[in-house]
Design an enzyme around this catalytic site. Sequence first.
Site, PDB file in Angstrom:
ATOM      1  CG  HIS A   7     -15.812 -21.608  10.937  1.00 47.64           C
ATOM      2  ND1 HIS A   7     -14.536 -21.942  11.321  1.00 47.64           N
ATOM      3  CD2 HIS A   7     -15.722 -20.334  10.473  1.00 47.64           C
ATOM      4  CE1 HIS A   7     -13.708 -20.935  11.082  1.00 47.64           C
ATOM      5  NE2 HIS A   7     -14.411 -19.942  10.553  1.00 47.64           N
TER       6      HIS A   7
ATOM      7  CG  HIS B 167     -32.854 -12.445   0.915  1.00 50.44           C
ATOM      8  ND1 HIS B 167     -33.829 -13.361   0.627  1.00 50.44           N
ATOM      9  CD2 HIS B 167     -32.164 -12.244  -0.230  1.00 50.44           C
ATOM     10  CE1 HIS B 167     -33.750 -13.694  -0.648  1.00 50.44           C
ATOM     11  NE2 HIS B 167     -32.741 -13.027  -1.186  1.00 50.44           N
TER      12      HIS B 167
HETATM   13  C1  COA Z   1     -11.968 -29.344   1.793  1.00 49.60           C
HETATM   14  C2  COA Z   1     -10.871 -29.522   2.819  1.00 49.60           C
HETATM   15  C3  COA Z   1     -11.452 -29.467   4.237  1.00 49.60           C
HETATM   16  C4  COA Z   1     -10.308 -30.919   2.531  1.00 49.60           C
HETATM   17  O1  COA Z   1      -9.296 -31.208   3.415  1.00 49.60           O
HETATM   18  P1  COA Z   1      -8.771 -32.745   3.497  1.00 49.60           P
HETATM   19  O2  COA Z   1      -9.845 -33.634   3.975  1.00 49.60           O
HETATM   20  O3  COA Z   1      -7.503 -32.689   4.283  1.00 49.60           O
HETATM   21  O4  COA Z   1      -8.548 -33.140   1.990  1.00 49.60           O
HETATM   22  P2  COA Z   1      -7.192 -33.338   1.176  1.00 49.60           P
HETATM   23  O5  COA Z   1      -6.274 -32.184   1.333  1.00 49.60           O
HETATM   24  O6  COA Z   1      -6.674 -34.711   1.531  1.00 49.60           O
HETATM   25  O7  COA Z   1      -7.715 -33.352  -0.323  1.00 49.60           O
HETATM   26  C5  COA Z   1      -8.532 -34.382  -0.840  1.00 49.60           C
HETATM   27  C6  COA Z   1      -8.734 -34.093  -2.328  1.00 49.60           C
HETATM   28  O8  COA Z   1      -9.545 -32.928  -2.476  1.00 49.60           O
HETATM   29  C7  COA Z   1      -8.841 -31.894  -3.183  1.00 49.60           C
HETATM   30  N1  COA Z   1      -9.138 -30.626  -2.509  1.00 49.60           N
HETATM   31  C8  COA Z   1      -8.986 -30.346  -1.212  1.00 49.60           C
HETATM   32  N2  COA Z   1      -9.424 -29.111  -0.926  1.00 49.60           N
HETATM   33  C9  COA Z   1      -9.851 -28.609  -2.098  1.00 49.60           C
HETATM   34  C10 COA Z   1     -10.417 -27.363  -2.455  1.00 49.60           C
HETATM   35  N3  COA Z   1     -10.639 -26.422  -1.521  1.00 49.60           N
HETATM   36  N4  COA Z   1     -10.772 -27.173  -3.725  1.00 49.60           N
HETATM   37  C11 COA Z   1     -10.565 -28.141  -4.676  1.00 49.60           C
HETATM   38  N5  COA Z   1     -10.031 -29.353  -4.388  1.00 49.60           N
HETATM   39  C12 COA Z   1      -9.677 -29.564  -3.116  1.00 49.60           C
HETATM   40  C13 COA Z   1      -7.370 -32.293  -3.063  1.00 49.60           C
HETATM   41  O9  COA Z   1      -6.608 -31.786  -4.135  1.00 49.60           O
HETATM   42  C14 COA Z   1      -7.451 -33.793  -3.066  1.00 49.60           C
HETATM   43  O10 COA Z   1      -7.664 -34.210  -4.386  1.00 49.60           O
HETATM   44  P3  COA Z   1      -7.045 -35.619  -4.941  1.00 49.60           P
HETATM   45  O11 COA Z   1      -7.662 -36.702  -4.090  1.00 49.60           O
HETATM   46  O12 COA Z   1      -7.489 -35.656  -6.371  1.00 49.60           O
HETATM   47  O13 COA Z   1      -5.572 -35.513  -4.740  1.00 49.60           O
HETATM   48  C15 COA Z   1      -9.765 -28.432   2.727  1.00 49.60           C
HETATM   49  O14 COA Z   1      -8.903 -28.666   1.615  1.00 49.60           O
HETATM   50  C16 COA Z   1     -10.331 -27.028   2.632  1.00 49.60           C
HETATM   51  O15 COA Z   1     -10.621 -26.494   1.557  1.00 49.60           O
HETATM   52  N6  COA Z   1     -10.514 -26.404   3.813  1.00 49.60           N
HETATM   53  C17 COA Z   1     -11.005 -25.062   3.952  1.00 49.60           C
HETATM   54  C18 COA Z   1     -10.102 -24.347   4.913  1.00 49.60           C
HETATM   55  C19 COA Z   1     -10.501 -22.929   5.178  1.00 49.60           C
HETATM   56  O16 COA Z   1     -11.119 -22.249   4.373  1.00 49.60           O
HETATM   57  N7  COA Z   1     -10.142 -22.502   6.377  1.00 49.60           N
HETATM   58  C20 COA Z   1     -10.434 -21.175   6.842  1.00 49.60           C
HETATM   59  C21 COA Z   1     -10.226 -21.115   8.325  1.00 49.60           C
HETATM   60  S1  COA Z   1     -10.575 -19.528   8.969  1.00 49.60           S
END
Ligand code: COA
Length: 214
Positions: free
Chosen positions: A145, A136
Amino acid sequence: MNIVIIGHGGHSKVVSDIILATEGIQVLGYLDHKYKTKEVINNFICAPISEVREIKENNDDVRFVMAIGDNRVRKEIIETLDLSSDDFISLLHPTASISSSAKIGYGTVVMPNAVINADAVIGCHSIINSAAIVEHDCYLGDFVHLCPNSTLAGAVKVESGCMIGSGATIIPNKTIGEWTVVGAGATVIDHLPRNSKAVGTPARIIENHYIKTG
Ligand SMILES: CC(C)(COP(=O)(O)OP(=O)(O)OC[C@H]1O[C@@H](n2cnc3c(N)ncnc32)[C@H](O)[C@@H]1OP(=O)(O)O)[C@@H](O)C(=O)NCCC(=O)NCCS
């Protein structure tokens, strides 16, 4: 009513399914940069995005919807289209639970089993993905998104362009600044500035591109 889906990748499959599940509308075709010329594939018009005007002018009762998950790409493509707000349709899957007092902007797509509760306001061209919860009094800007199974507790504000990752939760009354990304599974317990990226429980900012001006 005929619906033309802009974007013909994975996300368009879910958007097509909403149309299939909704009475009175059907998919006329798909526009995507991967098509170089207009052709008919499996009875659907498939054409480059540049054909949008031609498709609009030569087909009756046609509306458009975006099926591009990336918020920036979705916005950039819309800005190149010679279409008005009336040309877009909002799609609400029949299994979504949407309060009669919620407001949803044009071009927004609400996926199966999403919940949008009382007095929530959602902007245009946003995606409320499968089983996402908008409690709410939440306010969402344009080009947001909410990924599958993410939860916004009461009166959360998510500004334009944000992506809230799958399964992430934001506690009540917090604001997520524009174009911020919240990682999958995060628990956000404080406001987040714009243009940042936050992950984990409790969420911590791992990138912040916000440059204060003035
Ligand atoms: C947050 C996110 C966008 C980061 O992506 P990125 O910029 O490529 O980041 P990286 O993969 O290089 O990770 C960077 C750091 O964050 C950490 N990290 C990334 N995603 C994380 C998450 N969801 N939770 C906890 N830690 C996370 C990595 O382990 C890394 O840590 P480090 O520097 O200590 O090694 C991505 O991991 C994510 O969670 N995306 C959501 C995707 C999703 O839900 N999609 C649905 C589509 S319908």
